[in-house]
Motif scaffolding. Structure first.
Motif, PDB file in Angstrom:
ATOM      1  N   ASN A   1      -9.571  -2.887   9.405  1.00 37.66           N
ATOM      2  CA  ASN A   1      -8.917  -1.570   8.688  1.00 37.66           C
ATOM      3  C   ASN A   1      -7.580  -2.323   8.157  1.00 37.66           C
ATOM      4  OD1 ASN A   1      -9.352   1.160   7.762  1.00 37.66           O
ATOM      5  ND2 ASN A   1      -7.585   1.393   9.268  1.00 37.66           N
ATOM      6  N   THR A   2      -7.078  -3.004   8.792  1.00 42.31           N
ATOM      7  CA  THR A   2      -5.720  -3.502   8.328  1.00 42.31           C
ATOM      8  C   THR A   2      -5.946  -4.265   6.670  1.00 42.31           C
ATOM      9  OG1 THR A   2      -4.620  -3.440  10.489  1.00 42.31           O
ATOM     10  CG2 THR A   2      -3.642  -5.089   8.679  1.00 42.31           C
TER      11      THR A   2
ATOM     12  N   TYR B   1      -8.645  -4.105   4.939  1.00 42.66           N
ATOM     13  CA  TYR B   1      -9.327  -3.159   3.973  1.00 42.66           C
ATOM     14  C   TYR B   1      -8.234  -2.260   3.099  1.00 42.66           C
ATOM     15  CZ  TYR B   1     -12.029   1.144   2.800  1.00 42.66           C
ATOM     16  OH  TYR B   1     -12.771   2.216   1.992  1.00 42.66           O
ATOM     17  N   ALA B   2      -7.255  -1.871   4.027  1.00 43.23           N
ATOM     18  CA  ALA B   2      -6.060  -0.848   3.617  1.00 43.23           C
ATOM     19  C   ALA B   2      -5.225  -1.508   2.474  1.00 43.23           C
ATOM     20  CB  ALA B   2      -5.369  -0.429   4.832  1.00 43.23           C
ATOM     21  N   THR B   3      -5.170  -2.775   2.417  1.00 40.66           N
ATOM     22  CA  THR B   3      -4.218  -3.517   1.484  1.00 40.66           C
ATOM     23  C   THR B   3      -5.050  -3.247  -0.045  1.00 40.66           C
ATOM     24  OG1 THR B   3      -5.358  -5.493   1.735  1.00 40.66           O
ATOM     25  CG2 THR B   3      -3.271  -5.048   2.896  1.00 40.66           C
TER      26      THR B   3
ATOM     27  N   PHE C   1      -6.626  -0.427  -1.161  1.00 40.96           N
ATOM     28  CA  PHE C   1      -6.327   1.139  -1.735  1.00 40.96           C
ATOM     29  C   PHE C   1      -5.204   1.720  -1.468  1.00 40.96           C
ATOM     30  CE2 PHE C   1     -10.957   0.237  -0.406  1.00 40.96           C
ATOM     31  CZ  PHE C   1     -11.586   0.360  -1.486  1.00 40.96           C
ATOM     32  N   ASN C   2      -4.872   2.662  -2.328  1.00 38.14           N
ATOM     33  CA  ASN C   2      -3.831   3.677  -2.254  1.00 38.14           C
ATOM     34  C   ASN C   2      -4.203   4.472  -1.074  1.00 38.14           C
ATOM     35  OD1 ASN C   2      -2.102   5.688  -2.493  1.00 38.14           O
ATOM     36  ND2 ASN C   2      -1.547   5.334  -4.575  1.00 38.14           N
ATOM     37  N   GLU C   3      -3.412   4.622  -0.088  1.00 39.80           N
ATOM     38  CA  GLU C   3      -3.960   5.807   0.891  1.00 39.80           C
ATOM     39  C   GLU C   3      -4.246   7.022   0.466  1.00 39.80           C
ATOM     40  OE1 GLU C   3      -2.508   7.006   5.525  1.00 39.80           O
ATOM     41  OE2 GLU C   3      -1.654   5.155   4.559  1.00 39.80           O
ATOM     42  N   LYS C   4      -3.194   7.306  -0.505  1.00 35.54           N
ATOM     43  CA  LYS C   4      -3.319   8.926  -1.128  1.00 35.54           C
ATOM     44  C   LYS C   4      -4.705   9.203  -1.841  1.00 35.54           C
ATOM     45  CE  LYS C   4       1.349   9.773  -0.764  1.00 35.54           C
ATOM     46  NZ  LYS C   4       2.548  10.278  -1.522  1.00 35.54           N
ATOM     47  N   THR C   5      -5.246   8.029  -2.618  1.00 34.31           N
ATOM     48  CA  THR C   5      -6.494   8.284  -3.203  1.00 34.31           C
ATOM     49  C   THR C   5      -7.516   7.284  -2.662  1.00 34.31           C
ATOM     50  OG1 THR C   5      -5.664   6.409  -4.750  1.00 34.31           O
ATOM     51  CG2 THR C   5      -5.008   8.612  -5.302  1.00 34.31           C
ATOM     52  N   ALA C   6      -7.328   6.720  -1.502  1.00 35.41           N
ATOM     53  CA  ALA C   6      -8.651   6.120  -0.885  1.00 35.41           C
ATOM     54  C   ALA C   6     -10.000   6.793  -0.993  1.00 35.41           C
ATOM     55  CB  ALA C   6      -8.145   5.746   0.491  1.00 35.41           C
TER      56      ALA C   6
END
Length: 126
Positions: free
Chosen positions: A89-90, A92-94, A96-101
């Motif tokens: 997840n760490t 993967y998260a790089t 995507f923008n968390e607000k529009t994931a």
């Protein structure tokens, strides 16, 4: 009509499927694993390295379709060990923008192709 998406910047399919199929404005990707498209070797020295290679492969497929991670609306992550979830997840998260994931599910499975630890597929819409 459907359009087959292929790039040599991602691993070639190892069976009767394509890297991705574009139908209308929707892209359906096949699952990507951590095969380095240049060397053909698996990049599995750590779960983070493996996940990074998977995401780079997926980026190449999205690029070939004229899309980015911002166009992704749904992902599926298959993992061998749910204990790796946080590390995957760490990385993967790089991407995507968390607000529009995108929407997502993560599923632990018994086995993946070539005995890898993670496989990711996506759906993207222009």
């Amino acid at each position: 009509m459907k359009k087959i998406i292929f790039t040599d910047k991602a691993p070639a399919p190892i069976g009767p499927y394509n890297q991705a199929v574009l139908k209308g404005n929707t892209l359906y990707t096949s699952g990507q694993i951590a095969i380095n498209p240049v060397t053909g070797a698996l990049e599995t020295s750590s779960i983070e390295v493996e996940t990074e290679q998977v995401m780079q492969n997926m980026k190449a497929v999205l690029d070939a379709a004229g899309m980015t991670f911002e166009d992704v609306v749904k992902t599926t992550i298959f993992i061998m060990d749910m204990n790796d979830f946080a590390k995957i997840n760490t990385v993967y998260a790089t991407y995507f923008n968390e607000k529009t994931a995108p929407a997502r599910e993560t599923v632990q499975v018994a086995c993946l192709p070539k005995n890898v630890n993670v496989e990711i597929s996506m759906i993207a819409i222009l």
